[in-house]
Design a protein around this motif. Structure first.
Motif, PDB file in Angstrom:
ATOM      1  N   THR A   1     -45.672 -35.538  47.279  1.00  0.00           N
ATOM      2  CA  THR A   1     -44.502 -34.978  46.574  1.00  0.00           C
ATOM      3  C   THR A   1     -44.992 -34.545  45.203  1.00  0.00           C
ATOM      4  N   GLN A   2     -44.727 -33.317  44.859  1.00  0.00           N
ATOM      5  CA  GLN A   2     -45.239 -32.755  43.610  1.00  0.00           C
ATOM      6  C   GLN A   2     -44.310 -33.160  42.481  1.00  0.00           C
ATOM      7  N   MET A   3     -44.889 -33.432  41.327  1.00  0.00           N
ATOM      8  CA  MET A   3     -44.021 -33.864  40.236  1.00  0.00           C
ATOM      9  C   MET A   3     -44.290 -33.011  39.019  1.00  0.00           C
TER      10      MET A   3
ATOM     11  N   GLN B   1     -51.526 -34.182  26.735  1.00  0.00           N
ATOM     12  CA  GLN B   1     -52.689 -34.603  27.554  1.00  0.00           C
ATOM     13  C   GLN B   1     -52.272 -35.697  28.526  1.00  0.00           C
ATOM     14  N   ALA B   2     -51.550 -36.674  28.007  1.00  0.00           N
ATOM     15  CA  ALA B   2     -51.111 -37.793  28.853  1.00  0.00           C
ATOM     16  C   ALA B   2     -50.162 -37.286  29.937  1.00  0.00           C
ATOM     17  N   TRP B   3     -49.296 -36.347  29.574  1.00  0.00           N
ATOM     18  CA  TRP B   3     -48.324 -35.808  30.552  1.00  0.00           C
ATOM     19  C   TRP B   3     -49.065 -35.070  31.669  1.00  0.00           C
ATOM     20  N   ASN B   4     -50.086 -34.282  31.302  1.00  0.00           N
ATOM     21  CA  ASN B   4     -50.856 -33.561  32.326  1.00  0.00           C
ATOM     22  C   ASN B   4     -51.452 -34.531  33.329  1.00  0.00           C
ATOM     23  N   PHE B   5     -51.962 -35.657  32.816  1.00  0.00           N
ATOM     24  CA  PHE B   5     -52.537 -36.681  33.685  1.00  0.00           C
ATOM     25  C   PHE B   5     -51.452 -37.211  34.634  1.00  0.00           C
ATOM     26  N   LEU B   6     -50.299 -37.519  34.059  1.00  0.00           N
ATOM     27  CA  LEU B   6     -49.212 -38.129  34.841  1.00  0.00           C
ATOM     28  C   LEU B   6     -48.741 -37.176  35.944  1.00  0.00           C
ATOM     29  N   CYS B   7     -48.620 -35.868  35.592  1.00  0.00           N
ATOM     30  CA  CYS B   7     -48.123 -34.890  36.573  1.00  0.00           C
ATOM     31  C   CYS B   7     -49.054 -34.757  37.759  1.00  0.00           C
ATOM     32  N   ARG B   8     -50.348 -34.899  37.472  1.00  0.00           N
ATOM     33  CA  ARG B   8     -51.308 -34.620  38.545  1.00  0.00           C
ATOM     34  C   ARG B   8     -51.538 -35.831  39.434  1.00  0.00           C
TER      35      ARG B   8
ATOM     36  N   PRO C   1     -45.923 -45.743  38.760  1.00  0.00           N
ATOM     37  CA  PRO C   1     -44.832 -45.244  39.624  1.00  0.00           C
ATOM     38  C   PRO C   1     -43.475 -45.396  38.950  1.00  0.00           C
ATOM     39  N   GLU C   2     -43.280 -46.503  38.197  1.00  0.00           N
ATOM     40  CA  GLU C   2     -41.989 -46.689  37.513  1.00  0.00           C
ATOM     41  C   GLU C   2     -41.812 -45.639  36.426  1.00  0.00           C
ATOM     42  N   LEU C   3     -42.905 -45.325  35.746  1.00  0.00           N
ATOM     43  CA  LEU C   3     -42.828 -44.312  34.684  1.00  0.00           C
ATOM     44  C   LEU C   3     -42.486 -42.952  35.291  1.00  0.00           C
ATOM     45  N   MET C   4     -43.075 -42.648  36.462  1.00  0.00           N
ATOM     46  CA  MET C   4     -42.795 -41.357  37.102  1.00  0.00           C
ATOM     47  C   MET C   4     -41.342 -41.271  37.523  1.00  0.00           C
ATOM     48  N   ALA C   5     -40.872 -42.395  38.073  1.00  0.00           N
ATOM     49  CA  ALA C   5     -39.474 -42.404  38.512  1.00  0.00           C
ATOM     50  C   ALA C   5     -38.558 -42.215  37.310  1.00  0.00           C
ATOM     51  N   ALA C   6     -38.925 -42.840  36.187  1.00  0.00           N
ATOM     52  CA  ALA C   6     -38.077 -42.766  34.990  1.00  0.00           C
ATOM     53  C   ALA C   6     -38.068 -41.352  34.418  1.00  0.00           C
ATOM     54  N   CYS C   7     -39.220 -40.669  34.446  1.00  0.00           N
ATOM     55  CA  CYS C   7     -39.293 -39.342  33.828  1.00  0.00           C
ATOM     56  C   CYS C   7     -38.688 -38.257  34.702  1.00  0.00           C
ATOM     57  N   GLU C   8     -38.667 -38.483  36.018  1.00  0.00           N
ATOM     58  CA  GLU C   8     -38.101 -37.523  36.973  1.00  0.00           C
ATOM     59  C   GLU C   8     -38.690 -36.123  36.783  1.00  0.00           C
ATOM     60  N   GLY C   9     -39.965 -36.079  36.435  1.00  0.00           N
ATOM     61  CA  GLY C   9     -40.624 -34.777  36.333  1.00  0.00           C
ATOM     62  C   GLY C   9     -40.302 -34.005  35.070  1.00  0.00           C
ATOM     63  N   LYS C  10     -39.637 -34.646  34.102  1.00  0.00           N
ATOM     64  CA  LYS C  10     -39.282 -33.899  32.882  1.00  0.00           C
ATOM     65  C   LYS C  10     -40.181 -34.345  31.743  1.00  0.00           C
ATOM     66  N   GLU C  11     -40.865 -33.366  31.144  1.00  0.00           N
ATOM     67  CA  GLU C  11     -41.802 -33.705  30.068  1.00  0.00           C
ATOM     68  C   GLU C  11     -41.069 -34.224  28.839  1.00  0.00           C
ATOM     69  N   ASN C  12     -39.851 -33.674  28.607  1.00  0.00           N
ATOM     70  CA  ASN C  12     -39.155 -34.100  27.376  1.00  0.00           C
ATOM     71  C   ASN C  12     -38.787 -35.586  27.409  1.00  0.00           C
ATOM     72  N   VAL C  13     -38.494 -36.092  28.618  1.00  0.00           N
ATOM     73  CA  VAL C  13     -38.189 -37.531  28.721  1.00  0.00           C
ATOM     74  C   VAL C  13     -39.437 -38.334  28.341  1.00  0.00           C
ATOM     75  N   PHE C  14     -40.582 -37.889  28.898  1.00  0.00           N
ATOM     76  CA  PHE C  14     -41.851 -38.579  28.628  1.00  0.00           C
ATOM     77  C   PHE C  14     -42.168 -38.528  27.130  1.00  0.00           C
TER      78      PHE C  14
END
Length: 1499
Positions: free
Chosen positions: A1387-1389, A1323-1330, A1295-1308
């Motif tokens: 909430t979709q991210m 691959q990791a980003w796809n997992f996180l988004c879903r 959850p902290e990682l999601m909050a930090a990325c704010e839905g932006k792949e470039n941050v991740f």
């Protein structure tokens, strides 16, 4: 004394060796030389230089038993020959140290030991040849070898060799020494033995191969170089320079000899050799051809021990043993003193001497003459081997008395004890005086077992020894056998033999492995052995007293014999044996089977008979085959139940489709259910029907298996459900409240003959329940059973309510493609070598039956696929075209090989051999299947599951071995006969072949059994008994059974009941009278209900008739668990079980008992355990439960698995884990254990994501490992300084990682790009988004009797205000029911793709739906108040949880836990503050509840 001069003149320069040609000549010559030296005054030259170690040498010589040696040594002389045994090495040391100057020895010393001397003298060149019985010349090879000993490299400049011979031989030896003579081959003498060994091995199978084999011998080289020596005339050599004809002639002659001796079968017409038991035994025990001829002549079933010893004495192995004049007297003494049995031939004949020596050896007699001692050792060594060979021959000839006698005799020789002495003589710890007393008092082992140690002590007048004797008595291996018999047909009995060890293990006495036994079934009246087997009782089984079960079949004949004996005899111990009697007095043979359906000679029916154009286009053929034509009307135009028994490959799938089309035509709103026994079969049908029925006919087809569970809507809308028995059983258990189960109009059960298999009970229950349902709903359900040809089709038909019109049971021979079957037996009690010996015959079978058409080879394990393939490649390598099985361009194949993952498969595909098993990667498997189906590779080696799973017909099928390793019982057991028939059924491709061929390679003792049942069908028996309790529990939970009488009635619906009447003895029922039957069924029900009571599943009422289901029983039935599992949960789950304890409970579930622990896997388990965090019991590495535990730990730890099998085993373990955990959760919830329930939900998350709960949840991201975590810490520290706003905390969890990325792949990406590749990051980003992020709002619904504001819903505030703030406390009445309403919003991210209800779980083998557990609990009391499961939250979802308020007023805090069932680290919890007021004061309640919900707490 012509040798005197050479010796004296040379002895001054160094040591001398004098070679003579007989043992007694050594002493005579040495004495003569010493006399001469003394007489001539030269003795001083012979004396040893008395160095420092001379004194030590003198002492050693004085200790010797050899009189002549002691006498000769002081003068520097000594002797050396093979009869001296212990003194030989002493003499060799003394000679090499220079203490002996002249050594007189026999010629063997020149070959055997490297002892150089300055000079060697050969005294005489005439040696006695025992074979010829006369003197012959010493061979030139011996002369050269002896002369080679002259000259000591470090002391002499030259050596001297002197040969003393007669005048007429002088020139002969001179010529031989000056002109080097070639060495000739002696191979012809033993050609018969060597050829037999190759035939037994399987390397030579015909004359052509034998001729080729001879070309590798030295004999062949010499025959070509010097043909005259080998009797080949010059003319013959010119006509046949390669000696092909001559070699062929030799081979044929030897072949005839061997055939006459019955060591092989030689078909001269075809030139083929076939090995026989006798030949294999001869080769295995190294018995010569002439000996076997002697045995054939003299050996029969009625010889006594004395006769056997006389036969053994005549073996060719002993022919060089001769009677010497000087031994006769001593042999006479030995004959009188030590021979317990007559010795025909007496002391004058060599076979008499051998017999006397052997008996003296057994009686432990002392001998004086050295030559006798050495002969005796030789005789004992060989006799033990020859008697063992005779034992095997008798066993193969099936002579019980003889087999028993020979096994005992071979132990008598091994132990050097006669059979009639006390078995306790085998223990060296007991003094001889005690043993003699035991024999005097006639104390048998059985008597002493029942006596106390002090009693034994008193009887022996030696009180202290009592304990030792008692210990020894209990260490003699002994077993207790119990046999139960089950008639399979009127001529075949199955015997289940339970063997329990009954002795104490001692490593000093028994070793550390196990005790081997022989077991055989003998018919005393016909003097015949019907079955024999070798088995080992393992040390562990003895210590744990664990019984072992052997299952085998034996024939019986009418009129019934009175009894058979099962005799078990220890392979190593005298006096260790057991007998068990099989009594036939109460045996009731099964009823005779009705005849098969005749195949009528009908005009083949065209497809147009279907009368529906859309159905007709589904078929590629124009006419139905004869079987389909005959059953068409019944299936397509009537609704009666049908049982179709027809051989594999006769188009039964089309029959199923006809029945399904009838439902589509007549009852369009109803459903059809098709049940196939394996997931693989379901998959195959789905792939086919998705295209043909769904796409082309527009009907909905749904798959329902353990791997695929569609939602209820899909099932409700489906027209055709394809499922496995277990899944349909689980679904139809609660048929009352599942409307779609009641809408089923037809149930098609494929492979219904698997009723007799271990999974059969499920089929039985499904059909019984279907009949039960249709009798209740009064809507008939049509049942169609498809099977192979059956023996007892009528019983099955009766049970399925099928009249004569619906029963079609064709004979096995009516295949569309006729089948030719060959059965070959292979000896050998050990599985792996036996499998290896089958490889050459398999290769031969391909060459002779199917040189260019596709071949399927079935083996029992993945390892065997590899070993078989590698052996076949080795055989191909000797051919002219090693790649003859590859049917495509090599370059193309190389392109395919590059894409293959499995290294062994890469190698085999290059040779046109494919491998197919569950351990292969899905893509590799598909590649192999496509190559084989398209005939690009000719041979496919597969494990047996392929026979069921995929329909790949081939021209030739080879079944290599009919046993597989059963991990549960840890031994090799036979495939069910249905499996072997299924494999054979794959032979013959209807569209290409006019006949199929099957070659079955079996263990030779099972050959008769397969011969019988591969041609006449095997009756199907029920195996419901073992699992009756579980199925009764399901019906009790569903409310179908409410009393004991109901349970009895339920049993009468089953197939088991039908068979019980027809074959009562099989099920241990003595007779079929009404009373006996009732008692039997009643006791069955009582026992099952008692088991269920012990597992807390049911409760029997006080009237002892009614039955009540309990919560545990309902849980077991709902989750399809075995009742002992749920009982174990009740006993082991505690209010606060931690993850570690839960893991142990999970892996102890009964469901995991069947996980195989294969050969040597206990060592692998102990290795694996060293790398895992939780310790397991070190003594249980061979337990399935421990292996399950280790596999789960390895899954959480991402540990390396020791072999590919473990990966598939892990899949099996994970398959069941969720279901078992869900049941555990229900048990915990039932008890209200909050801590345990939360830990179980964590365990579910661990299983799905494959990580430990204490690992960082960031590790569930694909490609992220422990060593990447610092990147997140580093980034959050850097970010805090540089970027204002946004999430400022550290990134420790998802959850902290999601909050930090704010839905932006470039941050991740910026966090990870220093360590990971772009593809891995995405691959990791796809997992996180879903990942699902849920917002939660809560409200409480209930009844407030407030006259002013009638209100029934109060929102729950999440305020940060002070606890003392009254607005936070919600007032509720005591002891009232309220509903907590939970609104979940997703909430979709940043994820743009199509939303999917499937959880992202790369390490979980099955597709899993995302879901949530809602747990309401009171933390202070650690009490769970309510549990609710909810599925996938698409956008928003509302869940209601009912709960009761406490009875006593006051303040309390409830906590709601929202736990994911798929992800780690996404759980949330909310506190709900309740102020409980007495119900009376409810009027004072005011609606002072703020409706603001500001802060969301995430934990």
């Amino acid at each position: 004394m012509s040798k005197w001069r050479p010796v004296t003149s040379r002895v001054r320069q160094g040591s001398v060796m004098v070679f003579v040609h007989a043992r007694n000549a050594t002493v005579r010559t040495a004495m003569g030389l010493r006399e001469k030296a003394k007489n001539n005054g030269h003795i001083c030259h012979f004396l040893s230089p008395q160095g420092s170690d001379y004194g030590q040498a003198v002492k050693q010589v004085q200790r010797s038993r050899n009189k002549q040696l002691r006498e000769l040594f002081p003068d520097g002389f000594s002797i050396h020959h093979a009869g001296m045994r212990q003194d030989r090495s002493l003499v060799e040391n003394l000679f090499s140290n220079g203490h002996i100057k002249v050594l007189v020895c026999t010629a063997t010393l020149a070959w055997g030991v490297n002892l150089p001397a300055h000079a060697v003298v050969i005294k005489g060149t005439q040696i006695y040849a025992a074979k010829r019985g006369s003197f012959v010349d010493l061979g030139i090879l011996d002369v050269m070898q002896i002369f080679g000993r002259a000259g000591r490299p470090q002391f002499d400049k030259f050596g001297e060799g002197i040969i003393i011979t007669t005048h007429d031989k002088l020139s002969h030896y001179l010529t031989l020494l000056t002109q080097q003579n070639p060495i000739e081959s002696q191979f012809l003498e033993s050609l018969a033995d060597n050829l037999n060994a190759e035939i037994a091995l399987g390397t030579v199978t015909n004359v052509e191969e034998a001729v080729k084999w001879m070309s590798y011998t030295y004999l062949y080289v010499r025959m070509r170089a010097n043909p005259l020596v080998y009797g080949i005339s010059h003319k013959a050599y010119q006509m046949d320079p390669g000696l092909e004809k001559h070699r062929e002639q030799l081979v044929i002659e030897v072949g005839r000899k061997l055939d006459k001796a019955r060591m092989i079968r030689f078909e001269e017409r075809t030139g083929f050799f076939f090995s026989t038991d006798l030949g294999r035994t001869a080769s295995h025990y190294y018995i010569k051809y002439n000996t076997i001829e002697t045995f054939n002549e003299l050996f029969d079933a009625h010889k006594t021990e004395g006769d056997i010893l006389a036969i053994v004495s005549k073996a060719e192995e002993f022919e060089q043993i001769k009677v010497r004049e000087e031994e006769i007297e001593e042999l006479d003494t030995l004959l009188n003193d030590f021979c317990e049995l007559p010795a025909p031939g007496g002391v004058e004949n060599n076979y008499g001497k051998i017999n006397i020596l052997l008996q003296t050896y057994i009686s432990r007699g002392e001998m004086d003459s050295f030559s006798l001692i050495s002969d005796s050792a030789y005789v004992a060594q060989n006799a033990a081997r020859i008697v063992r060979a005779l034992f095997e021959i008798a066993l193969r000839k099936r002579w019980p008395a003889m087999t028993y006698r020979l096994l005992n005799l071979s132990k008598v020789i091994d132990k050097r004890l006669w059979g009639w002495v006390s078995p306790l003589r085998q223990f060296s710890v007991l003094p001889p005086s005690v043993l003699s007393k035991l024999e005097e008092k006639n104390l048998t082992v059985d008597k002493m077992k029942d006596m106390r140690k002090d009693e034994i002590g008193h009887m022996l007048h030696h009180v202290k020894i009592g304990l030792k004797v008692k210990q020894c008595v209990h260490q003699i291996p002994s077993i207790i056998m119990e046999a139960t018999i089950q008639p399979i047909t009127r001529t075949v009995l199955r015997v289940r033999l339970n063997i329990a060890p009954d002795f104490t293990w001692n490593d000093q006495v028994h070793g550390t492995v196990g005790e081997p036994w022989w077991i055989w079934v003998e018919d005393p009246t016909n003097d015949h052995i019907y079955h024999s087997e070798y088995f080992i009782i393992q040390k562990k089984q003895v210590i744990t007293k664990e019984p072992q079960q052997l299952v085998f079949t034996i024939p019986i004949f009418e009129p019934l014999p009175s009894q058979y004996y099962i005799r078990a005899v220890s392979d190593r111990w005298l006096g260790a044996e057991a007998v068990c009697i099989i009594n036939f007095q109460h045996l009731i043979l099964p009823e005779r089977h009705p005849p098969h359906t005749e195949l009528l000679d009908l005009q083949p029916l065209p497809v147009t008979a279907l009368g529906h154009r859309e159905y007709e286009v589904l078929y590629k053929f124009t006419h139905f085959n004869p079987i389909q034509t005959q059953i068409f009307h019944t299936l397509y135009h009537t609704d009666c139940n049908v049982l179709l028994g027809a051989p594999t490959g006769s188009g039964k799938t089309v029959a199923a489709e006809l029945a399904i089309f009838r439902v589509f035509n007549k009852y369009p709103t109803s459903k059809a259910v098709y049940i196939a026994p394996l997931k693989a079969l379901v998959r195959e049908r789905i792939e086919d029907w998705k295209v043909r029925i769904e796409e082309k006919l527009g009907k909905r087809v749904v798959e329902l298996t353990g791997d695929v569970t569609p939602d209820m809507r899909a099932i409700a809308q489906a027209d055709l459900i394809v499922t496995t028995p277990e899944k349909w059983d689980g679904v139809s258990r609660s048929w009352q409240n599942r409307s779609y189960v009641q809408k089923v109009a037809i149930l098609i059960i494929d492979e219904i003959h698997l009723l007799g298999d271990e999974r059969g009970p499920v089929l039985e229950v499904i059909v019984s329940r279907t009949n039960f349902i249709s009798s209740h709903t009064e809507k008939p359900v049509r049942v169609v059973g498809l099977s192979t040809a059956l023996a007892n089709a009528r019983d099955l038909a009766d049970w399925l309510n099928i009249n004569q019109m619906g029963l079609f049971n064709f004979r096995p021979s009516v295949r569309p493609v006729p089948l030719e079957v060959h059965i070959q037996g292979f000896p050998g009690q050990h599985y792996c070598p036996r499998m290896a010996s089958m490889n050459k015959p398999a290769f031969q079978a391909i060459r002779s039956h199917s040189p260019a058409k596709p071949v399927l080879i079935f083996v029992s394990s993945r390892r065997q696929t590899r070993l078989t393939a590698l052996d076949l490649i080795a055989f191909l390598a000797t051919e002219d075209d090693p790649k003859q099985w590859l049917k495509m361009d090599e370059r193309e194949m190389n392109d395919i090989i590059v894409t293959v993952r499995d290294s062994n498969l890469k190698l085999t595909l290059a040779f046109g051999i494919g491998m197919h098993h569950a351990g292969l990667h899905e893509r590799d498997r598909k590649t192999v299947e496509e190559l084989f189906v398209n005939c690009k590779i000719q041979v496919l080696i597969a494990t047996s599951t392929l026979a069921w799973g995929v329909n790949f017909p081939a021209h030739l099928v080879i079944v290599k071995g009919t046993e597989y390793y059963d991990g549960k019982t840890r031994r090799y057991v036979d495939y069910p006969i249905t499996d072997v028939l299924q494999m054979m059924g794959r032979a013959g491709r209807p569209q290409f072949d006019d006949q199929g061929k099957a070659v079955i390679l079996v263990h030779d003792i099972k050959k008769d059994f397969y011969k019988k049942f591969l041609y006449e069908p095997f009756p199907v028996e029920s195996s419901l008994l073992e699992v009756l309790a579980d199925h009764l529990n399901a019906e009790i939970a569903a409310g179908t059974i409410t009393s004991k009488q109901d349970a009895m009635d339920y049993i009468t619906w089953t197939y088991f009941f039908r068979r019980l009447i027809m074959n009562p003895t099989y099920y241990n029922l003595d007779d079929v009278s009404h009373d006996t039957m009732n008692k039997y069924l009643s006791s069955l029900v009582e026992k099952s209900l008692f088991d269920l009571e012990c597992s807390y599943c049911i409760e029997v009422g006080e009237d002892n008739r009614s039955i009540e289901p309990l919560t545990y029983g309902r849980i077991a039935s709902y989750y399809y668990l075995k009742h002992p599992t749920i009982g174990m949960f009740k006993d082991q789950l505690k209010p606060e079980s931690n993850i570690e304890e839960l893991l142990f409970i999970l892996t102890n579930a009964e469901e995991y008992t069947d996980l195989p622990v294969r050969h040597n896997e206990d060592q692998m388990n102990s290795e694996l355990a060293k790398h895992l965090p939780i310790e397991v019991n070190p003594h249980s590495f061979d337990s399935s439960h421990t292996k399950t535990h280790l596999l789960l730990q390895a899954h959480f730890s991402h540990a390396m698995l020791p072999c590919p099998d473990y990966a598939t085993d892990t899949k099996t373990v994970l398959d069941q884990a969720i279901r078992i955990c869900q049941a555990m959760l229900d048990v915990a919830a039932h008890h209200g254990w909050l801590v345990t329930a939360l830990n179980i939900t964590n365990l579910v998350q661990m299983v799905v994501q494959g990580r430990w709960i204490h690992d960082s949840s960031l590790l569930t991201l694909p490609n992220i490992e422990q060593h990447h975590l610092y990147l997140f810490r580093k980034w959050s520290q850097g970010k805090r300084k540089s970027v204002p706003g946004g999430y400022q905390g550290p990134v420790e969890c998802l959850p902290e990682l999601m909050a930090a990325c704010e839905g932006k792949e470039n941050v991740f990406a910026s966090i990870l790009d220093s360590e990971l590749q772009t593809a891995h990051i995405s691959q990791a980003w796809n997992f996180l988004c879903r990942l699902p992020i849920l917002n939660v709002s809560l409200s409480i619904k209930g009844c407030w009797d407030d006259p002013v504001v009638p209100q029934n819903e109060v929102p729950v505030p999440f305020l940060t205000a002070d606890v003392r703030d009254d607005r936070r406390w919600i007032r509720l009445h005591a002891d009232q029911e309220y509903v907590l309403q939970i609104n979940l919003q997703r909430t979709q991210m940043g994820y743009q793709g199509k939303q999917d209800s499937k959880a992202v779980a790369p390490r979980f083998p099955k597709v899993k739906d995302e879901g949530w557990f809602l747990i309401l609990g009171e933390v202070d009391k650690k009490e769970l108040i309510a549990l609710k499961r909810t599925g996938y939250v698409r956008n928003r979802n509302t869940v209601s949880v009912a709960f009761y308020t406490p009875e006593t007023p006051g303040k309390c805090i409830y906590t709601l836990y929202l736990m994911s069932d798929s992800y780690l680290g996404l759980d949330q919890q909310y506190d709900i503050y309740l102020n409980i007021v007495p119900a009376r004061a409810s009027a004072q309640v005011t609606a002072e509840v703020s409706d603001t919900m500001s802060h969301l707490t995430l934990k």
